[in-house]
Design a protein around this motif. Structure first.
Motif, PDB file in Angstrom:
ATOM      1  N   LEU A  71     -68.373  33.427  77.491  1.00  0.00           N
ATOM      2  CA  LEU A  71     -67.379  34.088  77.926  1.00  0.00           C
ATOM      3  C   LEU A  71     -67.399  34.503  79.496  1.00  0.00           C
ATOM      4  CD1 LEU A  71     -64.934  35.993  76.005  1.00  0.00           C
ATOM      5  CD2 LEU A  71     -66.583  38.056  76.497  1.00  0.00           C
ATOM      6  N   LYS A  72     -66.301  34.661  80.214  1.00  0.00           N
ATOM      7  CA  LYS A  72     -66.229  35.088  81.546  1.00  0.00           C
ATOM      8  C   LYS A  72     -65.039  35.837  81.800  1.00  0.00           C
ATOM      9  CE  LYS A  72     -68.131  32.415  84.631  1.00  0.00           C
ATOM     10  NZ  LYS A  72     -69.683  32.676  84.755  1.00  0.00           N
ATOM     11  N   GLY A  73     -65.200  36.281  83.062  1.00  0.00           N
ATOM     12  CA  GLY A  73     -64.100  36.740  83.381  1.00  0.00           C
ATOM     13  C   GLY A  73     -63.164  36.121  84.230  1.00  0.00           C
ATOM     14  N   GLY A  74     -61.714  36.242  83.935  1.00  0.00           N
ATOM     15  CA  GLY A  74     -60.809  35.420  84.865  1.00  0.00           C
ATOM     16  C   GLY A  74     -60.008  36.366  85.976  1.00  0.00           C
ATOM     17  N   ALA A  75     -58.892  35.737  86.050  1.00  0.00           N
ATOM     18  CA  ALA A  75     -57.907  36.289  86.938  1.00  0.00           C
ATOM     19  C   ALA A  75     -57.419  37.454  86.516  1.00  0.00           C
ATOM     20  CB  ALA A  75     -56.774  35.124  87.487  1.00  0.00           C
ATOM     21  N   PHE A  76     -57.146  38.264  87.305  1.00  0.00           N
ATOM     22  CA  PHE A  76     -56.344  39.687  86.944  1.00  0.00           C
ATOM     23  C   PHE A  76     -57.131  40.516  85.746  1.00  0.00           C
ATOM     24  CE2 PHE A  76     -53.148  36.459  88.116  1.00  0.00           C
ATOM     25  CZ  PHE A  76     -53.050  36.862  89.477  1.00  0.00           C
ATOM     26  N   ASN A  77     -58.417  40.253  85.849  1.00  0.00           N
ATOM     27  CA  ASN A  77     -59.157  41.076  84.662  1.00  0.00           C
ATOM     28  C   ASN A  77     -59.017  40.638  83.287  1.00  0.00           C
ATOM     29  OD1 ASN A  77     -60.314  43.115  86.554  1.00  0.00           O
ATOM     30  ND2 ASN A  77     -58.337  44.148  86.581  1.00  0.00           N
ATOM     31  N   GLN A  78     -58.649  39.163  83.215  1.00  0.00           N
ATOM     32  CA  GLN A  78     -58.514  38.735  81.921  1.00  0.00           C
ATOM     33  C   GLN A  78     -59.936  38.419  81.355  1.00  0.00           C
ATOM     34  OE1 GLN A  78     -55.521  36.178  81.637  1.00  0.00           O
ATOM     35  NE2 GLN A  78     -56.507  34.341  82.500  1.00  0.00           N
ATOM     36  N   VAL A  79     -60.298  38.439  80.283  1.00  0.00           N
ATOM     37  CA  VAL A  79     -61.514  37.637  79.548  1.00  0.00           C
ATOM     38  C   VAL A  79     -61.427  36.303  78.883  1.00  0.00           C
ATOM     39  CG1 VAL A  79     -63.407  38.267  78.191  1.00  0.00           C
ATOM     40  CG2 VAL A  79     -62.254  40.127  79.132  1.00  0.00           C
ATOM     41  N   GLN A  80     -61.981  35.417  79.266  1.00  0.00           N
ATOM     42  CA  GLN A  80     -61.494  34.058  78.689  1.00  0.00           C
ATOM     43  C   GLN A  80     -62.994  33.395  78.236  1.00  0.00           C
ATOM     44  OE1 GLN A  80     -59.320  32.142  81.920  1.00  0.00           O
ATOM     45  NE2 GLN A  80     -61.257  31.984  83.162  1.00  0.00           N
ATOM     46  N   MET A  81     -62.897  32.464  77.346  1.00  0.00           N
ATOM     47  CA  MET A  81     -63.989  31.832  76.806  1.00  0.00           C
ATOM     48  C   MET A  81     -63.874  30.436  77.363  1.00  0.00           C
ATOM     49  SD  MET A  81     -64.816  31.657  72.750  1.00  0.00           S
ATOM     50  CE  MET A  81     -65.948  30.196  72.286  1.00  0.00           C
ATOM     51  N   ILE A  82     -64.646  29.768  78.264  1.00  0.00           N
ATOM     52  CA  ILE A  82     -64.346  28.711  78.850  1.00  0.00           C
ATOM     53  C   ILE A  82     -64.950  27.406  78.388  1.00  0.00           C
ATOM     54  CG2 ILE A  82     -63.815  29.891  81.117  1.00  0.00           C
ATOM     55  CD1 ILE A  82     -66.728  29.262  81.943  1.00  0.00           C
ATOM     56  N   ASN A  83     -64.744  26.415  78.841  1.00  0.00           N
ATOM     57  CA  ASN A  83     -65.267  24.966  78.300  1.00  0.00           C
ATOM     58  C   ASN A  83     -65.271  24.965  76.969  1.00  0.00           C
ATOM     59  OD1 ASN A  83     -65.673  24.500  80.978  1.00  0.00           O
ATOM     60  ND2 ASN A  83     -67.767  25.104  81.179  1.00  0.00           N
ATOM     61  N   VAL A  84     -64.195  25.161  76.200  1.00  0.00           N
ATOM     62  CA  VAL A  84     -64.023  25.102  74.842  1.00  0.00           C
ATOM     63  C   VAL A  84     -63.399  23.567  74.527  1.00  0.00           C
ATOM     64  CG1 VAL A  84     -63.010  25.828  72.833  1.00  0.00           C
ATOM     65  CG2 VAL A  84     -63.959  27.560  74.401  1.00  0.00           C
ATOM     66  N   SER A  85     -64.183  23.010  73.632  1.00  0.00           N
ATOM     67  CA  SER A  85     -63.642  21.710  73.119  1.00  0.00           C
ATOM     68  C   SER A  85     -62.297  21.639  72.457  1.00  0.00           C
ATOM     69  CB  SER A  85     -64.718  20.816  72.248  1.00  0.00           C
ATOM     70  OG  SER A  85     -65.784  20.541  72.790  1.00  0.00           O
ATOM     71  N   PRO A  86     -61.529  20.677  72.702  1.00  0.00           N
ATOM     72  CA  PRO A  86     -60.146  20.947  71.874  1.00  0.00           C
ATOM     73  C   PRO A  86     -60.316  21.062  70.584  1.00  0.00           C
ATOM     74  CG  PRO A  86     -60.086  19.065  73.815  1.00  0.00           C
ATOM     75  CD  PRO A  86     -61.528  19.612  73.498  1.00  0.00           C
ATOM     76  N   ASP A  87     -59.789  21.852  69.782  1.00  0.00           N
ATOM     77  CA  ASP A  87     -59.657  22.214  68.313  1.00  0.00           C
ATOM     78  C   ASP A  87     -58.618  22.879  67.891  1.00  0.00           C
ATOM     79  OD1 ASP A  87     -60.536  22.725  65.776  1.00  0.00           O
ATOM     80  OD2 ASP A  87     -62.483  23.414  66.458  1.00  0.00           O
ATOM     81  N   ASP A  88     -57.848  21.921  67.131  1.00  0.00           N
ATOM     82  CA  ASP A  88     -56.530  22.622  66.580  1.00  0.00           C
ATOM     83  C   ASP A  88     -56.691  23.904  65.657  1.00  0.00           C
ATOM     84  OD1 ASP A  88     -55.222  20.565  67.844  1.00  0.00           O
ATOM     85  OD2 ASP A  88     -55.077  19.193  66.305  1.00  0.00           O
TER      86      ASP A  88
END
Lengths: 558, 172
Positions: free
Chosen positions: A201-218
């Motif tokens: 979990l990392k911070g992204g642009a405009f103070n949004q929080v995102q979970m990065i490097n996630v494998s594609p999963d439907d």
């Protein structure tokens, strides 16, 4: 030279300032990642600035807090008495609920201990007030009013009741810098609760929080819960983080995804946070004490409930009742079931009787002990002293074959075996007692050996003594003295009679008595089966209405 | 609107009480820190930069503006977790530029202030982005729309703030 400096004084000053700051920047940026702390000079600058800026903020905050306290503590006290009574009721209800769940919690802890699961329990925390921010949206930093004087240290996790907030970065004596999870340089090990997908979990642009490097999963859907994974060694496992807002492709890494997260904690409106100052593998003494108290209350509540039940219900064990003489009783003296029920011992063991067949490990697949000639087993002739345990006594063909099926013809005479085989073959080849031709005779000759488990199956056994063409098999040779042939044509109708039935099987000792040949094939109509599953006794009266339309139920002894 | 300084009055240095030079940047930092706590969108504003630009254009002295900008930037850096010097470099350069332009341009007009602050804001954020993204290799997103909007809002607020600060000027 002097004119050069005086002429370009401004530019030189600018250049000097920029170069100095670049050098300072380079020194800070060159620090190895393991040594995350700032140099002393930088720490000093931060400390001075934070003290200068945070002090008025703290005073302002305290001033507002005192006004708030005066208002809500002495003036705005309407309905306090009523609310107090309501809250007391709620406390009582919560005590009861706590008592009911404490046993489950205990059990969970025991199981975790059994599994060697190291759960980090939070046993010490410190509430703190948020007093300020960094002031820029490029940096997710806020300041709290607790510092090293209160026992805080860098990298301590911070959370609210809703979820995680961030971790402490720089700790000053009376103030601490809290890095939010929305900061681009933060990192928290998280896991998706539904798909168990791990990520950072990392911070992204405009103070949004995102979970990065996630494998594609439907399977990742908006609304899925995200919790901490404990992999960062900072946050304990299982703390709520947020929910999935949406999934977007990672612009830098094509096949991977970024999961935009809606944080559980309201990072934009932080006022009070909880700094976790102590974690361990076991619960704290205070929590142990609380659990013990709750457990005692729970036990007391359970005792009360059991007392009420014992008053309402009759006693489980009647002292005046006669002693139980059933040797297979599976209950102990207190009435509790201590072992599973065993089936009663069969009067006449057959191929389905447990233990009558050798284990599969003792068998060889495809092994034949009897030679086969022209697709027919060349059975040896049995000596004349063959012993028949049970003889068929029914008059119908099916009954005859049924009895032959259940007959353990140990060293059966060849002629009798041939007769039985003929009968069986006849029955299987279309002269079934029900009058309905059998559509498919057994096409494959099977081994007639008792040791072959295939022979215990009804179809295989029936074809074991007869070839697919209907030729009698047993007439080709003689049976061994100890050979047991199981011929089962119709299993359910050829069960051994129950003791309650009036059917009396012939004495097993009549070894010399040949099995009677089946007489005329008779129709075997539907059988009335009592509720207990046993076969109807032979003396069961016929129903007048059915006497013409259908044959009477025929018992084995009829 | 006269963009070039045409009278002696326009190129004179403005002077302020000493405490204003100290109090204004600290107040800007404090307000920025405190108000953002309750209003997250307030983080779009850069009050310290406005103060730097105002004093640079009012004093029209590039050396003091450079040093002042560097000092305010370092103070702002100290409040963040990023290395000291990022905002310092950016604000020092903006201070120098504002003071240099203030000598040549009439900075008394609101329109001039609006345009200049808009441009300085964009330049400041650009320098900041270059330093953070390419010098420190830290993640920082550049969005033109966001930056333009941010610069415009800052310029509007700056016009009001500059008018307030004009009242603190020492009358000759």
């Amino acid at each position: 030279m002097e004119s050069f400096f005086s002429r370009y004084k401004n530019a030189l000053v600018l250049l000097l300032v920029l170069v100095m700051q670049l050098l300072v920047l380079a020194v800070q940026a060159k620090r190895p990642s393991k040594d995350a702390s700032d140099p002393e000079a930088v720490s000093l600058i931060r400390y001075v600035v934070v003290t200068v800026v945070a002090t008025p903020e703290r005073l302002l905050r305290n001033f507002g807090q005192s006004i708030e306290d005066v208002w809500f503590g002495y003036i705005d006290l309407i309905h306090v008495r009523r609310d107090n009574a309501s809250l007391k009721n709620q406390i009582e209800q919560l005590r009861l609920e706590q008592a009911s769940v404490v046993e489950d919690a205990r059990q969970g802890q025991r199981l975790q201990r059994l599994l060697g699961f190291k759960e980090h329990y939070i046993y010490q925390s410190l509430p703190a007030q948020v007093i300020g921010t960094s002031g820029t949206d490029q940096s997710g930093i806020v300041y709290i009013d607790k510092g090293s004087n209160d026992g805080l240290k860098p990298d301590m996790p911070v959370m609210t009741a809703d979820g995680i907030v961030g971790r402490l970065k720089d700790v000053f004596p009376s103030t601490s810098q809290l890095m939010l999870v929305s900061d681009p340089t933060s990192g928290v090990g998280v896991i998706l609760e539904s798909t168990r997908t791990r990520g950072v979990l990392k911070g992204g642009a405009f103070n949004q929080v995102q979970m990065i490097n996630v494998s594609p999963d439907d399977r990742i859907k908006p609304g899925d819960k995200i919790v901490t994974s404990g992999g960062d060694q900072i946050f304990p496992r299982g703390m709520p983080v947020g929910t999935v807002d949406r999934v977007v492709p990672d612009p830098d890494r094509d096949p991977l995804l970024d999961v935009i997260v809606h944080p559980s904690a309201n990072l934009a409106q932080l006022e009070e946070v909880l700094v976790i100052t102590g974690m361990g593998d076991a619960v704290s003494s205070q929590e142990e004490k609380d659990l013990a108290e709750s457990e005692a209350e729970g036990e007391a509540a359970q005792k009360r409930a059991s007392d009420i039940l014992s008053e309402r219900l009759p006693s489980k064990i009647d002292p005046s009742a006669p002693a139980d003489t059933n040797p297979d009783s599976n209950v102990d003296s207190t009435g509790n079931v201590v072992q599973p029920l065993h089936p009663p011992k069969p009067l006449a063991p057959d191929g389905f009787t447990p233990g009558s067949t050798p284990p599969a490990t003792a068998l060889t697949p495809g092994e034949r002990t009897v030679p086969v000639k022209n697709g027919i087993e060349d059975l040896p002739k049995a000596p004349a002293t063959a012993k028949i345990e049970r003889a068929p006594t029914t008059t119908g063909a099916t009954s005859a074959t049924s009895e032959a099926a259940t007959t353990h013809a140990a060293a059966k005479p060849a002629a009798d075996a041939a007769d039985a085989a003929k009968t069986s073959t006849a029955a299987r080849s279309g002269t079934a007692s029900s009058g309905v031709p059998l559509s498919k005779p057994a096409a494959k000759p099977a081994s007639s050996q008792t040791s072959n488990p295939v022979a215990h199956s009804p179809g295989a056994a029936s074809s074991g003594v007869a070839s697919s063409s209907g030729k009698p098999a047993s007439s080709a040779g003689s049976l061994k003295p100890d050979t047991k042939v199981h011929v089962i044509v119709d299993g359910p109708e050829n069960r051994a009679p129950r003791p309650s039935s009036t059917f009396n099987p012939p004495a097993s000792g009549s070894s010399t008595q040949p099995a009677p040949k089946p007489v005329t094939p008779a129709r075997n109509g539907p059988v009335v089966v009592p509720d207990d599953g046993s076969r109807p006794p032979a003396t069961m009266p016929k129903r007048p209405a059915d006497s013409n339309s259908s044959p009477a139920p025929q018992g084995h002894g009829a | 609107m006269a963009l070039m300084a045409s009278t002696r009055r326009e190129v004179d240095e403005r002077s302020f009480p000493l405490f204003i030079y100290i109090l204004a940047p600290l107040l800007a930092l404090g307000l920025q820190s405190l108000v953002t706590l309750h209003f997250l969108r307030f983080g779009m504003l850069d009050l310290p930069l406005m103060v730097v630009v105002y004093f640079a254009m009012a004093r029209r002295n590039p050396v003091t503006a450079t040093l002042g900008g560097a000092a305010v930037g370092i103070l702002q850096d100290a409040l963040t977790h990023q290395p000291i010097g990022v905002f310092g470099i950016a604000k020092a350069f903006i201070g120098y530029l504002a003071a240099s332009l203030g000598v040549r341009i009439d900075t008394e007009a609101h329109g001039t202030r609006l345009v200049l602050t808009f441009l300085f804001m964009l330049l400041h954020n650009g320098i900041d982005w270059v330093l953070v993204r390419h010098l420190l290799a830290q993640p920082l997103v550049w969005n033109w729309l966001h930056e333009l909007l941010r610069a415009a809002i800052n310029a509007l607020i700056a016009v009001v703030l500059f008018a307030l600060l004009d009242r603190a000027r020492i009358r000759e």
